[in-house]
Write a protein that holds these residues in place. Structure first.
Motif, PDB file in Angstrom:
ATOM      1  N   MET A   1      51.497  48.159  29.417  1.00 40.08           N
ATOM      2  CA  MET A   1      52.067  46.812  29.556  1.00 40.08           C
ATOM      3  C   MET A   1      51.147  45.988  30.444  1.00 40.08           C
ATOM      4  SD  MET A   1      55.795  45.628  30.975  1.00 40.08           S
ATOM      5  CE  MET A   1      55.469  46.273  32.604  1.00 40.08           C
ATOM      6  N   SER A   2      50.657  44.852  29.945  1.00 43.47           N
ATOM      7  CA  SER A   2      49.780  43.986  30.713  1.00 43.47           C
ATOM      8  C   SER A   2      50.592  43.078  31.613  1.00 43.47           C
ATOM      9  CB  SER A   2      48.916  43.143  29.760  1.00 43.47           C
ATOM     10  OG  SER A   2      49.738  42.334  28.923  1.00 43.47           O
ATOM     11  N   ILE A   3      50.046  42.834  32.786  1.00 44.44           N
ATOM     12  CA  ILE A   3      50.723  41.981  33.759  1.00 44.44           C
ATOM     13  C   ILE A   3      49.727  40.989  34.344  1.00 44.44           C
ATOM     14  CG2 ILE A   3      52.473  43.685  34.375  1.00 44.44           C
ATOM     15  CD1 ILE A   3      50.793  44.421  36.782  1.00 44.44           C
ATOM     16  N   GLU A   4      50.264  39.950  34.948  1.00 52.46           N
ATOM     17  CA  GLU A   4      49.461  38.934  35.620  1.00 52.46           C
ATOM     18  C   GLU A   4      49.979  38.765  37.044  1.00 52.46           C
ATOM     19  OE1 GLU A   4      48.392  34.143  35.363  1.00 52.46           O
ATOM     20  OE2 GLU A   4      49.690  35.103  33.860  1.00 52.46           O
ATOM     21  N   LYS A   5      49.085  38.816  38.005  1.00 49.11           N
ATOM     22  CA  LYS A   5      49.466  38.698  39.402  1.00 49.11           C
ATOM     23  C   LYS A   5      49.005  37.356  39.961  1.00 49.11           C
ATOM     24  CE  LYS A   5      49.269  43.659  40.392  1.00 49.11           C
ATOM     25  NZ  LYS A   5      48.694  44.710  41.286  1.00 49.11           N
ATOM     26  N   ILE A   6      49.948  36.668  40.596  1.00 46.84           N
ATOM     27  CA  ILE A   6      49.643  35.381  41.226  1.00 46.84           C
ATOM     28  C   ILE A   6      49.961  35.499  42.711  1.00 46.84           C
ATOM     29  CG2 ILE A   6      50.152  32.921  41.290  1.00 46.84           C
ATOM     30  CD1 ILE A   6      51.020  33.094  38.381  1.00 46.84           C
ATOM     31  N   ARG A   7      48.968  35.331  43.531  1.00 45.93           N
ATOM     32  CA  ARG A   7      49.155  35.437  44.972  1.00 45.93           C
ATOM     33  C   ARG A   7      48.999  34.065  45.618  1.00 45.93           C
ATOM     34  NH1 ARG A   7      46.299  41.018  47.168  1.00 45.93           N
ATOM     35  NH2 ARG A   7      47.410  42.460  45.772  1.00 45.93           N
ATOM     36  N   SER A   8      49.871  33.783  46.562  1.00 43.90           N
ATOM     37  CA  SER A   8      49.827  32.493  47.261  1.00 43.90           C
ATOM     38  C   SER A   8      50.314  32.673  48.691  1.00 43.90           C
ATOM     39  CB  SER A   8      50.694  31.454  46.528  1.00 43.90           C
ATOM     40  OG  SER A   8      52.040  31.890  46.479  1.00 43.90           O
ATOM     41  N   GLU A   9      49.832  31.829  49.557  1.00 44.18           N
ATOM     42  CA  GLU A   9      50.251  31.878  50.958  1.00 44.18           C
ATOM     43  C   GLU A   9      51.681  31.349  51.084  1.00 44.18           C
ATOM     44  OE1 GLU A   9      48.844  30.216  55.356  1.00 44.18           O
ATOM     45  OE2 GLU A   9      47.729  29.698  53.534  1.00 44.18           O
ATOM     46  N   CYS A  10      52.486  32.032  51.896  1.00 45.01           N
ATOM     47  CA  CYS A  10      53.883  31.631  52.097  1.00 45.01           C
ATOM     48  C   CYS A  10      53.993  30.930  53.449  1.00 45.01           C
ATOM     49  CB  CYS A  10      54.800  32.852  52.039  1.00 45.01           C
ATOM     50  SG  CYS A  10      56.552  32.439  52.149  1.00 45.01           S
ATOM     51  N   THR A  11      54.162  29.602  53.401  1.00 44.86           N
ATOM     52  CA  THR A  11      54.213  28.826  54.640  1.00 44.86           C
ATOM     53  C   THR A  11      55.538  28.988  55.385  1.00 44.86           C
ATOM     54  OG1 THR A  11      54.975  26.899  53.382  1.00 44.86           O
ATOM     55  CG2 THR A  11      52.596  27.128  53.736  1.00 44.86           C
ATOM     56  N   ALA A  12      56.596  29.465  54.688  1.00 48.97           N
ATOM     57  CA  ALA A  12      57.897  29.638  55.346  1.00 48.97           C
ATOM     58  C   ALA A  12      57.916  30.854  56.264  1.00 48.97           C
ATOM     59  CB  ALA A  12      59.011  29.758  54.306  1.00 48.97           C
ATOM     60  N   LEU A  13      56.981  31.766  56.074  1.00 49.45           N
ATOM     61  CA  LEU A  13      56.902  32.971  56.895  1.00 49.45           C
ATOM     62  C   LEU A  13      55.783  32.821  57.919  1.00 49.45           C
ATOM     63  CD1 LEU A  13      57.350  35.714  54.135  1.00 49.45           C
ATOM     64  CD2 LEU A  13      59.080  34.792  55.701  1.00 49.45           C
ATOM     65  N   PRO A  14      55.745  33.694  58.920  1.00 46.84           N
ATOM     66  CA  PRO A  14      54.679  33.609  59.926  1.00 46.84           C
ATOM     67  C   PRO A  14      53.295  33.710  59.302  1.00 46.84           C
ATOM     68  CG  PRO A  14      56.447  35.034  60.688  1.00 46.84           C
ATOM     69  CD  PRO A  14      56.743  34.711  59.267  1.00 46.84           C
ATOM     70  N   ARG A  24      55.062  39.700  33.693  1.00 42.93           N
ATOM     71  CA  ARG A  24      54.848  40.635  32.587  1.00 42.93           C
ATOM     72  C   ARG A  24      54.420  39.868  31.334  1.00 42.93           C
ATOM     73  NH1 ARG A  24      60.697  43.503  33.761  1.00 42.93           N
ATOM     74  NH2 ARG A  24      60.283  43.992  35.963  1.00 42.93           N
ATOM     75  N   GLN A  25      53.350  40.369  30.699  1.00 42.36           N
ATOM     76  CA  GLN A  25      52.760  39.668  29.554  1.00 42.36           C
ATOM     77  C   GLN A  25      53.210  40.228  28.210  1.00 42.36           C
ATOM     78  OE1 GLN A  25      50.877  36.943  29.923  1.00 42.36           O
ATOM     79  NE2 GLN A  25      51.077  37.080  32.156  1.00 42.36           N
ATOM     80  N   SER A  26      53.753  41.433  28.180  1.00 42.33           N
ATOM     81  CA  SER A  26      54.117  42.036  26.904  1.00 42.33           C
ATOM     82  C   SER A  26      55.366  42.877  27.066  1.00 42.33           C
ATOM     83  CB  SER A  26      52.956  42.900  26.378  1.00 42.33           C
ATOM     84  OG  SER A  26      52.653  43.938  27.304  1.00 42.33           O
ATOM     85  N   SER A  29      60.355  42.792  28.216  1.00 38.48           N
ATOM     86  CA  SER A  29      60.547  41.947  29.404  1.00 38.48           C
ATOM     87  C   SER A  29      59.422  40.941  29.581  1.00 38.48           C
ATOM     88  CB  SER A  29      60.646  42.841  30.645  1.00 38.48           C
ATOM     89  OG  SER A  29      59.473  43.619  30.793  1.00 38.48           O
ATOM     90  N   ALA A  30      58.723  40.598  28.517  1.00 38.46           N
ATOM     91  CA  ALA A  30      57.630  39.627  28.605  1.00 38.46           C
ATOM     92  C   ALA A  30      58.139  38.287  29.116  1.00 38.46           C
ATOM     93  CB  ALA A  30      56.959  39.479  27.237  1.00 38.46           C
ATOM     94  N   GLY A  31      57.403  37.700  30.018  1.00 39.08           N
ATOM     95  CA  GLY A  31      57.786  36.423  30.599  1.00 39.08           C
ATOM     96  C   GLY A  31      58.550  36.533  31.901  1.00 39.08           C
ATOM     97  N   LYS A  32      59.122  37.696  32.167  1.00 39.04           N
ATOM     98  CA  LYS A  32      59.842  37.899  33.422  1.00 39.04           C
ATOM     99  C   LYS A  32      58.862  38.256  34.538  1.00 39.04           C
ATOM    100  CE  LYS A  32      64.181  39.360  31.287  1.00 39.04           C
ATOM    101  NZ  LYS A  32      65.250  40.401  31.239  1.00 39.04           N
TER     102      LYS A  32
END
Length: 253
Positions: A1-14, A24-26, A29-32
Motif C-alpha cells: 500500500m503506497s502512502i504519502e507523508k506530509i510534515r509541517s511545523e506545529c505552531t500550537a505546540l512548543p 493512504r494512496q491505494s 482506505s485510499a484518501g484517508k
C-alpha cells in the motif's frame, strides 16, 4: 500500500514539535489519513492523551484539535466558562462536578443516545483528587514495632522510659512499649494536636477497627492540667541544674 507523508511545523505546540500526516494512496482506505506528532527528541506521538503526557504542564491542550494541529478558539472560550470541569487526558474522561444523574450519554456499542438513571440520590463529589492517592494508615500498624528496642554500641538493649500511670493504652494486646512508640511516632509525624482516642474504652474494646482513630496514638484521651505542666517545669529546672554542675566539674578537671 503506497502512502504519502506530509510534515509541517506545529505552531500550537512548543518549539521543535512538528506534525506528520500520512495519506493512504491505494486500497480500500485510499484518501484517508493518519495524524502523528513528533517531539524534539524524535518520539512519535499517536494520540492526544499521549501528547498531553509528553507536553505536561507546558501548555493547556483542552482546546487543541489533534487532527488539524490548531487551537479551537470557540472551544477555548467555552472551556473558560465551564468552572469545575477538568479533562483527564491520561484516562480520556471528563470530570464535571456540576453533573447530577440522570446524565445524557451515548452508548459506544449502539451509537444511540441513552439516559442513565440511578435509583439512589447521589451527587458527584466536587473534591475529586487526581494522580497518586494518599495511602490510608493501617490500624494498629505500630504493633509491628513491638519487641524492637534501641541498643548501645555494645549491643545491649537500652531501658525503656516509664510512662506516667495515667497513660492508658487501648486496643488488643497493646503493651507499654508499643504505646510509647505510638506516642513518639505521632509527635514526630503528625501536625495536629495529640489528644489520644476520643472514643469510650468500651466501644474501643468492642470494635476497635471502627472506633479507633489511626491519626491518634493508641492511648485513651488525656487532659494535661496546669499541675502537670508545673511538675514538668520543675523536673526540667532540676535537670538543668544537674547539667550545669556537671559542666562545672568537667571544666575544673
Amino acid at each position: 500500500m503506497s502512502i504519502e507523508k506530509i510534515r509541517s511545523e506545529c505552531t500550537a505546540l512548543p518549539k521543535g514539535w512538528y506534525k506528520e500526516e500520512v495519506i493512504r494512496q491505494s486500497g480500500l482506505s485510499a484518501g484517508k489519513s493518519d495524524v502523528y506528532y513528533h517531539s524534539p527528541d524524535g518520539k512519535k506521538i499517536r494520540s492526544k492523551p499521549q501528547l498531553a503526557r509528553e507536553v505536561g504542564d507546558m501548555i493547556d491542550l483542552s482546546a487543541f484539535d489533534f487532527r488539524t494541529g490548531r487551537m479551537l478558539s470557540g472551544v477555548l472560550r467555552k472551556s473558560k466558562r465551564l468552572k469545575g470541569t477538568q479533562f483527564d487526558y491520561a484516562r480520556g474522561v471528563r470530570n464535571d462536578a456540576s453533573l447530577v444523574p440522570p446524565i445524557r450519554q451515548t452508548a459506544s456499542i449502539f451509537k444511540q443516545p441513552v439516559t442513565v438513571v440511578k435509583t439512589q440520590n447521589s451527587r458527584v463529589k466536587s473534591e475529586l483528587k487526581h494522580g497518586p492517592q494518599d495511602k490510608p494508615k493501617q490500624v494498629f500498624w505500630e504493633k509491628r514495632l513491638q519487641g524492637l528496642h534501641a541498643s548501645d554500641i555494645n549491643g545491649n538493649a537500652l531501658e525503656s522510659l516509664n510512662l506516667p500511670h495515667n497513660f492508658k493504652s487501648v486496643g488488643p494486646h497493646v503493651e507499654s512499649d508499643t504505646l510509647l512508640q505510638s506516642i513518639a511516632t505521632s509527635l514526630h509525624t503528625s501536625g495536629q494536636p495529640i489528644t489520644g482516642q476520643t472514643g469510650s474504652k468500651s466501644s474501643l474494646d468492642k470494635n476497635p477497627g471502627v472506633y479507633l482513630n489511626p491519626d491518634q496514638p493508641l492511648m485513651q484521651a488525656l487532659m494535661v492540667s496546669e499541675e502537670d505542666i508545673k511538675r514538668q517545669e520543675t523536673k526540667v529546672l532540676e535537670a538543668r541544674k544537674r547539667l550545669e554542675k556537671a559542666l562545672q566539674v568537667f571544666a575544673e578537671a
